[in-house]
Design a protein around this motif. Structure first.
Motif, mmCIF file in Angstrom:
data_model
loop_
_atom_site.group_PDB
_atom_site.id
_atom_site.type_symbol
_atom_site.label_atom_id
_atom_site.label_comp_id
_atom_site.label_asym_id
_atom_site.label_seq_id
_atom_site.Cartn_x
_atom_site.Cartn_y
_atom_site.Cartn_z
ATOM 1 N N ASP A 146 0.857 -1.182 0.000
ATOM 2 C CA ASP A 146 0.000 0.000 0.000
ATOM 3 C C ASP A 146 0.896 1.236 0.000
ATOM 4 O O ASP A 146 1.758 1.386 0.880
ATOM 5 C CB ASP A 146 -0.895 -0.017 1.247
ATOM 6 N N ALA A 147 0.681 2.112 -0.962
ATOM 7 C CA ALA A 147 1.543 3.294 -1.106
ATOM 8 C C ALA A 147 1.459 4.230 0.095
ATOM 9 O O ALA A 147 2.394 4.998 0.348
ATOM 10 C CB ALA A 147 1.186 4.049 -2.381
ATOM 11 N N ASP A 148 0.354 4.185 0.824
ATOM 12 C CA ASP A 148 0.172 5.087 1.962
ATOM 13 C C ASP A 148 0.468 4.410 3.303
ATOM 14 O O ASP A 148 1.035 5.027 4.201
ATOM 15 C CB ASP A 148 -1.252 5.644 1.968
ATOM 16 N N ALA A 149 0.074 3.148 3.431
ATOM 17 C CA ALA A 149 0.192 2.474 4.731
ATOM 18 C C ALA A 149 1.550 1.806 4.939
ATOM 19 O O ALA A 149 2.030 1.706 6.069
ATOM 20 C CB ALA A 149 -0.919 1.439 4.887
ATOM 21 N N ASP A 150 2.172 1.335 3.851
ATOM 22 C CA ASP A 150 3.438 0.600 3.973
ATOM 23 C C ASP A 150 4.640 1.519 3.747
ATOM 24 O O ASP A 150 4.547 2.531 3.045
ATOM 25 C CB ASP A 150 3.462 -0.562 2.982
ATOM 26 N N LEU A 151 5.763 1.138 4.344
ATOM 27 C CA LEU A 151 6.954 1.992 4.318
ATOM 28 C C LEU A 151 7.679 2.007 2.977
ATOM 29 O O LEU A 151 8.079 3.067 2.491
ATOM 30 C CB LEU A 151 7.920 1.522 5.414
ATOM 31 N N LEU A 152 7.868 0.835 2.376
ATOM 32 C CA LEU A 152 8.764 0.731 1.218
ATOM 33 C C LEU A 152 8.424 1.647 0.038
ATOM 34 O O LEU A 152 9.314 2.336 -0.467
ATOM 35 C CB LEU A 152 8.858 -0.726 0.742
ATOM 36 N N PRO A 153 7.164 1.681 -0.446
ATOM 37 C CA PRO A 153 6.906 2.479 -1.655
ATOM 38 C C PRO A 153 7.294 3.961 -1.512
ATOM 39 O O PRO A 153 8.037 4.492 -2.353
ATOM 40 C CB PRO A 153 5.399 2.320 -1.866
ATOM 41 N N ALA A 154 6.834 4.606 -0.445
ATOM 42 C CA ALA A 154 7.130 6.032 -0.271
ATOM 43 C C ALA A 154 8.601 6.263 0.027
ATOM 44 O O ALA A 154 9.208 7.226 -0.460
ATOM 45 C CB ALA A 154 6.258 6.620 0.843
ATOM 46 N N LEU A 155 9.186 5.375 0.831
ATOM 47 C CA LEU A 155 10.595 5.545 1.175
ATOM 48 C C LEU A 155 11.487 5.352 -0.042
ATOM 49 O O LEU A 155 12.396 6.151 -0.284
ATOM 50 C CB LEU A 155 10.990 4.553 2.278
ATOM 51 N N LEU A 156 11.230 4.300 -0.813
ATOM 52 C CA LEU A 156 12.038 4.063 -2.009
ATOM 53 C C LEU A 156 11.898 5.218 -2.995
ATOM 54 O O LEU A 156 12.885 5.688 -3.571
ATOM 55 C CB LEU A 156 11.635 2.742 -2.664
ATOM 56 N N ALA A 157 10.677 5.715 -3.184
ATOM 57 C CA ALA A 157 10.463 6.851 -4.091
ATOM 58 C C ALA A 157 11.208 8.091 -3.607
ATOM 59 O O ALA A 157 11.825 8.815 -4.393
ATOM 60 C CB ALA A 157 8.966 7.144 -4.212
ATOM 61 N N ALA A 158 11.182 8.342 -2.289
ATOM 62 C CA ALA A 158 11.862 9.522 -1.737
ATOM 63 C C ALA A 158 13.374 9.389 -1.862
ATOM 64 O O ALA A 158 14.071 10.354 -2.205
ATOM 65 C CB ALA A 158 11.469 9.700 -0.269
ATOM 66 N N VAL A 159 13.879 8.185 -1.613
ATOM 67 C CA VAL A 159 15.320 7.940 -1.718
ATOM 68 C C VAL A 159 15.793 8.122 -3.164
ATOM 69 O O VAL A 159 16.830 8.733 -3.425
ATOM 70 C CB VAL A 159 15.658 6.522 -1.202
ATOM 71 N N VAL A 160 15.013 7.600 -4.092
ATOM 72 C CA VAL A 160 15.371 7.728 -5.508
ATOM 73 C C VAL A 160 15.346 9.189 -5.934
ATOM 74 O O VAL A 160 16.235 9.661 -6.651
ATOM 75 C CB VAL A 160 14.419 6.885 -6.382
ATOM 76 N N SER A 161 14.339 9.920 -5.480
ATOM 77 C CA SER A 161 14.241 11.350 -5.784
ATOM 78 C C SER A 161 15.480 12.091 -5.268
ATOM 79 O O SER A 161 16.076 12.904 -5.977
ATOM 80 C CB SER A 161 12.968 11.913 -5.156
ATOM 81 N N ALA A 162 15.874 11.783 -4.029
ATOM 82 C CA ALA A 162 17.061 12.421 -3.442
ATOM 83 C C ALA A 162 18.328 12.013 -4.189
ATOM 84 O O ALA A 162 19.198 12.852 -4.465
ATOM 85 C CB ALA A 162 17.176 12.053 -1.964
ATOM 86 N N ALA A 163 18.440 10.728 -4.542
ATOM 87 C CA ALA A 163 19.623 10.243 -5.252
ATOM 88 C C ALA A 163 19.754 10.917 -6.620
ATOM 89 O O ALA A 163 20.858 11.288 -7.043
ATOM 90 C CB ALA A 163 19.553 8.724 -5.405
ATOM 91 N N LEU A 164 18.627 11.086 -7.299
ATOM 92 C CA LEU A 164 18.641 11.761 -8.603
ATOM 93 C C LEU A 164 19.074 13.221 -8.453
ATOM 94 O O LEU A 164 19.891 13.718 -9.224
ATOM 95 C CB LEU A 164 17.248 11.702 -9.241
ATOM 96 N N ARG A 165 18.497 13.889 -7.455
ATOM 97 C CA ARG A 165 18.824 15.310 -7.243
ATOM 98 C C ARG A 165 20.315 15.480 -6.930
ATOM 99 O O ARG A 165 20.994 16.331 -7.514
ATOM 100 C CB ARG A 165 17.954 15.869 -6.111
ATOM 101 N N VAL A 166 20.823 14.649 -6.014
ATOM 102 C CA VAL A 166 22.234 14.732 -5.642
ATOM 103 C C VAL A 166 23.126 14.410 -6.846
ATOM 104 O O VAL A 166 24.139 15.082 -7.078
ATOM 105 C CB VAL A 166 22.527 13.770 -4.462
ATOM 106 N N SER A 167 22.736 13.414 -7.620
ATOM 107 C CA SER A 167 23.532 13.024 -8.798
ATOM 108 C C SER A 167 23.595 14.155 -9.823
ATOM 109 O O SER A 167 24.660 14.441 -10.381
ATOM 110 C CB SER A 167 22.937 11.766 -9.441
ATOM 111 N N LEU A 168 22.461 14.796 -10.056
ATOM 112 C CA LEU A 168 22.419 15.909 -11.013
ATOM 113 C C LEU A 168 23.280 17.080 -10.534
ATOM 114 O O LEU A 168 24.024 17.687 -11.319
ATOM 115 C CB LEU A 168 20.982 16.379 -11.226
ATOM 116 N N LEU A 169 23.218 17.380 -9.237
ATOM 117 C CA LEU A 169 24.011 18.492 -8.690
ATOM 118 C C LEU A 169 25.510 18.174 -8.752
ATOM 119 O O LEU A 169 26.318 19.045 -9.087
ATOM 120 C CB LEU A 169 23.592 18.778 -7.250
#
Length: 199
Positions: A146-169
């Motif tokens: 569940d995208a809202d109730a479970d940890l993995l989906p939101a956490l993985l998406a947030a981590v990937v977003s941060a990794a992309l941002r840091v990589s681009l910078l």
């Protein structure tokens, strides 16, 4: 090439010309001095034609492929279902960044404009949040979570977003000398050990 294929190619070329003109003018004049009229003139199209491709100059800068360009979540959904979530995300990220890096000079200039224009930040944050949410939903679909109730989906998406941002910078800071895909791989490797496993 068929007539339809030729039309699509011409549309893609016009969109690319408008996006490139937007960046070029922003670098030359400063973002606040860029107008849709100037962008259209630089791309040798009419003012009205601009709006067949983009809703605003912000969209032309931030979404050069247009609002319908493939998003990370779209690429993630295209990865075979038997691939684990982190590996699937890595595959999607590689495809995204390979496309971005196809025009390294244009990407460097776009990042320079973004970093030097605080007024673009709210729109950028809004787009990033929407993309992150879509990525979380795609991870949830893949894992049966569940995208809202479970940890993995939101956490993985947030981590990937941060990794992309840091990589681009980092890529921008290095002047594009290291492949963007390699920097993203390094960032994802660095966080992978901390992600919960999908059961």
């Amino acid at each position: 090439m068929t007539g339809r294929g030729l039309r699509e190619r011409k549309k893609a070329d016009t969109r690319a010309a408008l996006a490139a003109a937007t960046v070029r003018l922003a670098v030359d004049r400063g973002w606040e001095h860029v107008t849709v009229e100037a962008i259209a003139a630089a791309a040798d199209v009419s003012y009205r034609t601009f709006f067949n491709y983009f809703s605003s100059k912000e969209e032309a800068l931030l979404q050069p492929g247009g609002p319908d360009q493939p998003r990370l979540s779209t690429r993630l959904r295209a990865v075979p279902a038997d691939v684990g979530p982190l590996d699937a995300v890595r595959t999607a990220v590689q495809a995204e960044l390979t496309e971005l890096e196809a025009d390294p000079v244009g990407l460097l200039e776009r990042l320079t404009v973004l970093m030097g224009t605080p007024s673009l930040l709210p729109r950028l944050v809004e787009m990033s949040a929407a993309d992150e949410r879509e990525c979380a939903l795609a991870v949830a679909e893949r894992t049966g979570l569940d995208a809202d109730a479970d940890l993995l989906p939101a956490l993985l998406a947030a981590v990937v977003s941060a990794a992309l941002r840091v990589s681009l910078l980092r890529w921008q800071a290095q002047g594009g000398t290291t492949p963007l895909t390699a920097l993203a791989d390094e960032a994802l490797d660095a966080v992978a050990a901390g992600l919960p496993a999908a059961h």
